[in-house]
Design a protein around this motif. Sequence first.
Motif, PDB file in Angstrom:
ATOM      1  N   ASN A   1      28.342  60.352  45.967  1.00  0.00           N
ATOM      2  CA  ASN A   1      27.042  60.994  46.090  1.00  0.00           C
ATOM      3  C   ASN A   1      26.644  61.821  44.872  1.00  0.00           C
ATOM      4  O   ASN A   1      25.486  61.793  44.474  1.00  0.00           O
ATOM      5  N   GLU A   2      27.579  62.566  44.299  1.00  0.00           N
ATOM      6  CA  GLU A   2      27.247  63.411  43.159  1.00  0.00           C
ATOM      7  C   GLU A   2      27.425  62.665  41.832  1.00  0.00           C
ATOM      8  O   GLU A   2      26.628  62.835  40.917  1.00  0.00           O
ATOM      9  N   TRP A   3      28.485  61.882  41.726  1.00  0.00           N
ATOM     10  CA  TRP A   3      28.729  61.135  40.492  1.00  0.00           C
ATOM     11  C   TRP A   3      28.067  59.765  40.512  1.00  0.00           C
ATOM     12  O   TRP A   3      28.075  59.070  39.512  1.00  0.00           O
ATOM     13  N   THR A   4      27.549  59.349  41.657  1.00  0.00           N
ATOM     14  CA  THR A   4      26.948  58.022  41.885  1.00  0.00           C
ATOM     15  C   THR A   4      27.852  56.883  41.417  1.00  0.00           C
ATOM     16  O   THR A   4      27.430  55.951  40.746  1.00  0.00           O
ATOM     17  N   VAL A   5      29.112  56.985  41.798  1.00  0.00           N
ATOM     18  CA  VAL A   5      30.124  55.986  41.470  1.00  0.00           C
ATOM     19  C   VAL A   5      30.182  54.961  42.601  1.00  0.00           C
ATOM     20  O   VAL A   5      30.139  55.330  43.774  1.00  0.00           O
ATOM     21  N   SER A   6      30.273  53.690  42.257  1.00  0.00           N
ATOM     22  CA  SER A   6      30.371  52.653  43.290  1.00  0.00           C
ATOM     23  C   SER A   6      31.762  52.025  43.346  1.00  0.00           C
ATOM     24  O   SER A   6      32.077  51.318  44.297  1.00  0.00           O
TER      25      SER A   6
ATOM     26  N   PRO B   1      57.982  52.254  44.474  1.00  0.00           N
ATOM     27  CA  PRO B   1      57.013  51.168  44.615  1.00  0.00           C
ATOM     28  C   PRO B   1      55.572  51.693  44.600  1.00  0.00           C
ATOM     29  O   PRO B   1      55.235  52.628  45.333  1.00  0.00           O
ATOM     30  N   HIS B   2      54.744  51.094  43.748  1.00  0.00           N
ATOM     31  CA  HIS B   2      53.339  51.464  43.615  1.00  0.00           C
ATOM     32  C   HIS B   2      52.465  50.226  43.763  1.00  0.00           C
ATOM     33  O   HIS B   2      52.937  49.090  43.644  1.00  0.00           O
ATOM     34  N   ILE B   3      51.194  50.477  43.977  1.00  0.00           N
ATOM     35  CA  ILE B   3      50.191  49.408  44.044  1.00  0.00           C
ATOM     36  C   ILE B   3      48.870  50.005  43.551  1.00  0.00           C
ATOM     37  O   ILE B   3      48.580  51.166  43.817  1.00  0.00           O
ATOM     38  N   ASP B   4      48.107  49.219  42.812  1.00  0.00           N
ATOM     39  CA  ASP B   4      46.774  49.661  42.395  1.00  0.00           C
ATOM     40  C   ASP B   4      45.781  49.200  43.436  1.00  0.00           C
ATOM     41  O   ASP B   4      45.879  48.073  43.963  1.00  0.00           O
ATOM     42  N   MET B   5      44.818  50.059  43.740  1.00  0.00           N
ATOM     43  CA  MET B   5      43.824  49.764  44.768  1.00  0.00           C
ATOM     44  C   MET B   5      42.438  50.151  44.254  1.00  0.00           C
ATOM     45  O   MET B   5      42.310  51.075  43.446  1.00  0.00           O
ATOM     46  N   ILE B   6      41.419  49.430  44.735  1.00  0.00           N
ATOM     47  CA  ILE B   6      40.042  49.687  44.327  1.00  0.00           C
ATOM     48  C   ILE B   6      39.171  49.834  45.579  1.00  0.00           C
ATOM     49  O   ILE B   6      39.296  49.049  46.524  1.00  0.00           O
ATOM     50  N   TYR B   7      38.308  50.817  45.537  1.00  0.00           N
ATOM     51  CA  TYR B   7      37.244  50.945  46.529  1.00  0.00           C
ATOM     52  C   TYR B   7      35.972  50.473  45.834  1.00  0.00           C
ATOM     53  O   TYR B   7      35.641  50.934  44.741  1.00  0.00           O
ATOM     54  N   ALA B   8      35.284  49.524  46.450  1.00  0.00           N
ATOM     55  CA  ALA B   8      34.021  49.040  45.905  1.00  0.00           C
ATOM     56  C   ALA B   8      32.954  49.209  46.981  1.00  0.00           C
ATOM     57  O   ALA B   8      33.045  48.598  48.047  1.00  0.00           O
ATOM     58  N   GLN B   9      31.999  50.078  46.695  1.00  0.00           N
ATOM     59  CA  GLN B   9      30.933  50.361  47.662  1.00  0.00           C
ATOM     60  C   GLN B   9      30.126  49.115  47.904  1.00  0.00           C
ATOM     61  O   GLN B   9      29.732  48.412  46.979  1.00  0.00           O
ATOM     62  N   LYS B  10      29.869  48.835  49.171  1.00  0.00           N
ATOM     63  CA  LYS B  10      29.078  47.655  49.536  1.00  0.00           C
ATOM     64  C   LYS B  10      27.609  47.939  49.244  1.00  0.00           C
ATOM     65  O   LYS B  10      27.102  49.013  49.524  1.00  0.00           O
ATOM     66  N   GLU B  11      26.953  46.961  48.682  1.00  0.00           N
ATOM     67  CA  GLU B  11      25.550  47.141  48.290  1.00  0.00           C
ATOM     68  C   GLU B  11      24.629  46.773  49.399  1.00  0.00           C
ATOM     69  O   GLU B  11      24.867  46.067  50.283  1.00  0.00           O
TER      70      GLU B  11
END
Length: 149
Positions: free
Chosen positions: A102-107, A139-149
């Motif tokens: 909301n503040e950074w407008t990151v998707s 053990p690690h894993i990379d994860m991404i959140y992608a805002q739905k348009e």
Amino acid sequence: MTWNFKSFEELSKEELYAILKERVDVFVVEQACPYPEIDGYDEQSWHLYYEDQGDIAAYCRLIPAGVMYDESSIGRVLVKKEYRGSGLAREMMGKAMEIMKNEWTVSRIKLHAQEYLKDFYGSFGFLPVTDVYLEDGIPHIDMIYAQKE
């Protein structure tokens, strides 16, 4: 008991010291993982933390896009041992994501997560983008959140 959200420059010496102490206590001492906790990204990050009578009970840092990854990221997520199980981690992640969206407008938001937390982060919409790999024996894993348009 308050939530604080500050840039590196806004942190007092005492706040910075308390934050770094908790990070070292959790990520270096508790996890028996000797690595350089002070990694050069703090100065460009924002710091979200919950303070309870001068105690840093929960903390994470929000890193703008282009600093560590192409995407903005949330890292160094911790809840002090005696506050675990209280819902602070869930509340903090909600606040961090709200600020970023909301503040950074990151998707898109990236996490470099310990594998055992995959389901926790998944509950916020993060999806794995790598296979599990070892980093410092954990053990690690990379994860991404992608805002739905």
